[in-house]
Design a protein around this motif. Structure first.
Motif, short mmCIF file in Angstrom:
data_model
loop_
_atom_site.label_atom_id
_atom_site.label_comp_id
_atom_site.label_asym_id
_atom_site.label_seq_id
_atom_site.Cartn_x
_atom_site.Cartn_y
_atom_site.Cartn_z
N PHE B 65 0.87 -1.19 0.00
CA PHE B 65 0.00 0.00 0.00
C PHE B 65 0.90 1.23 0.00
O PHE B 65 1.94 1.25 0.65
N SER B 66 0.46 2.24 -0.73
CA SER B 66 1.27 3.46 -0.87
C SER B 66 1.47 4.20 0.44
O SER B 66 2.42 4.94 0.60
N ASP B 67 0.55 4.02 1.39
CA ASP B 67 0.58 4.80 2.63
C ASP B 67 0.48 3.92 3.87
O ASP B 67 -0.51 3.99 4.61
N PRO B 68 1.51 3.09 4.10
CA PRO B 68 1.44 2.12 5.20
C PRO B 68 1.75 2.75 6.55
O PRO B 68 2.86 2.68 7.04
N MET B 69 0.71 3.36 7.18
CA MET B 69 1.04 4.18 8.34
C MET B 69 1.30 3.41 9.63
O MET B 69 1.68 4.02 10.61
N ALA B 70 1.18 2.08 9.62
CA ALA B 70 1.57 1.33 10.82
C ALA B 70 2.93 0.65 10.63
O ALA B 70 3.35 -0.13 11.47
N ASP B 71 3.58 0.94 9.51
CA ASP B 71 4.85 0.28 9.23
C ASP B 71 6.04 1.22 9.35
O ASP B 71 5.95 2.39 9.02
N GLN B 76 7.86 0.03 4.69
CA GLN B 76 7.46 1.12 3.79
C GLN B 76 8.21 1.02 2.47
O GLN B 76 7.63 1.11 1.39
N VAL B 140 -4.69 -3.93 9.19
CA VAL B 140 -4.23 -3.10 10.31
C VAL B 140 -5.24 -2.02 10.69
O VAL B 140 -5.44 -1.74 11.86
N ASP B 141 -5.87 -1.41 9.69
CA ASP B 141 -6.72 -0.26 10.00
C ASP B 141 -8.21 -0.60 10.04
O ASP B 141 -9.04 0.24 9.76
N GLY B 192 3.83 0.87 18.67
CA GLY B 192 4.72 1.46 17.69
C GLY B 192 4.49 0.87 16.32
O GLY B 192 3.47 0.24 16.08
N VAL B 193 5.45 1.09 15.43
CA VAL B 193 5.33 0.60 14.07
C VAL B 193 6.21 -0.64 13.91
O VAL B 193 7.02 -0.95 14.78
#
Lengths: 405, 280
Positions: B65-71, B76, B140-141, B192-193
């Motif tokens: 995914f272009s926007d992996p905000m938990a990674d 990323q 994740v989301d 955290g990530v």
């Protein structure tokens, strides 16, 4: 149909938009924030403090100014400017930051983080963090840092740490990803001040409520000046907080027309724009379902706009809902149209608007000439343009014999 | 898939089979994470196909995914490498289908973010995923507040929805998190990530034991586990150990596709050996 003013529902939904699409680590905190905010909303002491800071610190109420020369220039509607650029820090952003920092104090949080695009929200956040003595970290895309140097310097002067974000494409969406990563890592002591009416519930509703002071004042001021409500409201939209702040108190007034202006970049058909409603599709990003710029596989596409503050591939979920309901008309203005309107405002009114705001003025340029002078049109002059001198000089410098500012 | 296997699948899932077998061997499962299409489709396919032989028990395959905000940075970058090389949701499902032609026992869990699934279309995705041989999903989301989006529909397609529990999931919230969980529980070891700092084993063991009081499902532990030693320590009290960023780093540092395969499988072998001996 849901009544506009009663949304979102208990799950943070505006129709099918909004919600709480976040990692489990953040969920308990988001639920706590929701409760704290619900309490604060009805707490006279919290409201008293908010009013105090909005008045003596921010400088509210901001004037509703009859732009006589601009109205004459376009030769149609009577144009009023809601002067949000006169607020402390030069934009509407601080209305929300004051509210959230008071909430952060109440929740006992020890550290403030935020994302910023053009830097106006970063400056407003750094400002309130300084005022309340809280350490502050601002995430800003490396690309944006390049084009908004004066604001970077302002944030640093105010004591904030500005962290350049190079992941992804180094713009506002990546700054927001990085702020979310910080938040999930420091969830116990950190308050995330989101700058627009987006993100997981309760942010879209909370930011809207803090910004609604714009619309409430406009109502009272127009009633005082003209003895009636305005006929139309115009505001630019990136995430959409200045527009939602102006629009929301009028949503139930069917006779008040509302126009949101997205950043059309090089044109909505060019692929280089930031018009999520006019050129995007529904999806889920940054904690909410809304319209996004994305490819057919659900990968987010970079937004493009001359104005860094509108350069975001999404939009607040309430706007997505109002768009589908047809309550608000969403249009777009290109980079060139915004630059043209920017210059007209400078020359006719002696007001240098932000490039974001110039998009709203570009729509006024199209619409005002077609309307009679009895038509009362309010434009949210959401920010001042000092921060944009370098960008504008880059585009128009030759015309003025200016090479570098 | 043969009729016998298909029949078998409707009664007991591959994940259940796997955890039952490992319980008899008295060892935890080794779960590997790689991003589908990283660094490119061909190398990624090779990496995937050889994981079971190298010692992986359960495969987590990331949907980029272009926007992996938990990674964290490692995953990323893996997502960006994969996307730049043209990875799509359809290609990821096709990878699973091809894997299943050769391997009908190793469970595959797809991991990622909701938007690519939402845009593919939830029903279409679940139909195609079930057909390809996907056993579970980790998204994740999608917290339990949004179970009607994907978790409940997945159950109707026989696909497990693996829930994340975290250090911030308190006793009050835990029942909600566990309510529609299936397959196993993924305990996120630190707030955290991915790829962040390592958790302290004592605190982790307490957290896992507390979780056990509330669920009969196997408990996997992930986030921040990089070495064979860490895997062994955590594998003593958990049912599965997840290693992701450390494997993805091997791909980033590799000089070629062959080198990536050698490095990843080298680390997998070390980890596999370590979890096999960790309770003796």
């Amino acid at each position: 149909m849901n009544k506009p003013l009663s949304l979102p529902d208990a799950n943070g939904l505006f129709g099918s938009f909004g919600g709480r699409f976040v990692a489990e680590t953040l969920m308990p905190l988001i639920l706590e924030l929701q409760d704290e905010y619900a309490t604060a909303k009805n707490d006279p002491e919290f409201q008293r403090q908010l009013a105090y800071f909005q008045g003596d610190y921010v400088g509210r109420p901001s004037p509703l100014y009859f732009a006589e020369r601009l109205s004459e220039h376009f030769g149609g509607a009577s144009i009023y400017l809601k002067r949000e650029e006169l607020n402390h820090t030069g934009a509407h952003k601080i209305n929300n930051c004051i509210g959230q920092v008071l909430l952060a104090k109440q929740m006992g949080k020890k550290r403030i983080i935020a994302e910023t695009g053009a830097g106006m929200h970063g400056v407003a956040t750094a400002t309130v963090a300084a005022r309340f003595g809280l350490p502050c970290v601002i995430y800003m895309g490396a690309t944006d840092i390049e084009r908004q140097q004066p604001n970077v310097f302002r944030m640093k002067l105010l004591g904030a740490e500005v962290i350049p974000v190079t992941s992804g494409t180094g713009t506002l969406k990546d700054a927001m990803n990085e702020a979310l990563r910080d938040w999930v890592t420091n969830v116990d002591d950190t308050f995330y001040i989101i700058g627009t009416v987006a993100g997981p519930h309760p942010y879209p509703a909370m930011v809207r409520d803090f910004q609604a002071v714009i619309g409430h004042e406009t109502r009272a001021q127009m009633s005082e000046k003209q003895g009636r409500l305005p006929d139309s409201l115009v505001a630019c939209i990136g995430g959409g907080s200045n527009a939602m702040g102006l629009f929301h108190p009028f949503l139930n007034d069917a006779d008040v027309k509302m126009i949101g202006v997205e950043a059309g970049g090089k044109g909505v058909n060019s692929g280089l724009h930031a018009a999520s409603l006019n050129g995007g599709t529904p999806g889920v990003l940054h904690g909410n379902r809304t319209y996004l710029l994305q490819n057919e596989d659900g990968q987010i596409i970079d937004a493009h706009s001359i104005s860094a503050g509108l350069d975001y591939p999404g939009i607040g979920p309430e706007h997505a809902w109002l768009h589908e309901q047809g309550r608000v008309e969403y249009v777009s203005a290109t980079d060139d149209e915004a630059l043209e309107a920017f210059q007209i405002c400078c020359r006719q009114e002696g007001i240098i608007p932000a490039l974001e705001t110039a998009h709203a003025l570009a729509e006024v340029a199209k619409r005002a000439p077609t309307l009679p002078c009895e038509h009362l049109m309010v434009v949210n002059l959401s920010g001042r343009g000092d921060k944009d001198m370098m960008s504008v000089a880059h585009h128009l410098g030759d015309k003025f014999g200016v090479k570098n500012v | 898939m043969s009729a016998i296997q298909e029949n078998d699948m409707t009664n007991t899932s591959r994940l259940e089979h796997c955890f039952t077998a490992l319980k008899q061997q008295n060892r935890p499962a080794l779960v590997s994470y790689l991003t589908a299409g990283d660094p490119d489709a061909k190398t990624s396919r090779r990496l995937l196909h050889e994981l079971p032989e190298a010692g992986v028990d359960i495969i987590e395959l990331g949907m980029p995914f272009s926007d992996p905000m938990a990674d964290g940075p490692a995953i990323q970058k893996a997502a960006l490498r994969a996307l730049e090389n043209g990875q799509t949701q359809a290609k990821t499902l096709e990878m699973v289908r091809q894997f299943r032609e050769q391997n009908s026992t190793t469970p595959i869990v797809l991991m990622g973010y909701y938007n690519p699934i939402y845009c593919y279309g939830v029903e279409r995705f679940l139909t195609d995923a079930a057909k390809a041989g996907v056993d579970g999903l980790i998204v994740v989301d999608l917290p339990p507040e949004h179970d009607e989006e994907l978790c409940q529909p997945a159950a109707q397609h026989g696909i497990d929805f693996i829930r994340l529990a975290t250090p911030t999931t308190d006793a009050k919230r835990l029942p909600k998190v566990l309510a529609n969980a299936s397959g196993f529980i993924y305990y996120v070891s630190v707030a955290g990530v991915t790829g962040g700092s390592a958790p302290t084993p004592e605190r982790l063991e307490n957290a896992v034991n507390q979780l056990r009081e509330h669920t009969p499902l196997p408990i996997a532990v992930g986030f921040g586990i990089r070495t064979a030693e860490q895997a062994a320590t955590i594998g003593r009290f958990s049912d599965a150990v997840v290693v992701g960023s450390a494997l993805v780093d091997c791909i980033e540092h590799a000089s070629s596709g062959d080198d990536a395969v050698t490095r990843v499988h080298g680390l997998v072998k070390e980890l596999a050996e370590s979890v096999r001996g960790c309770r003796y």
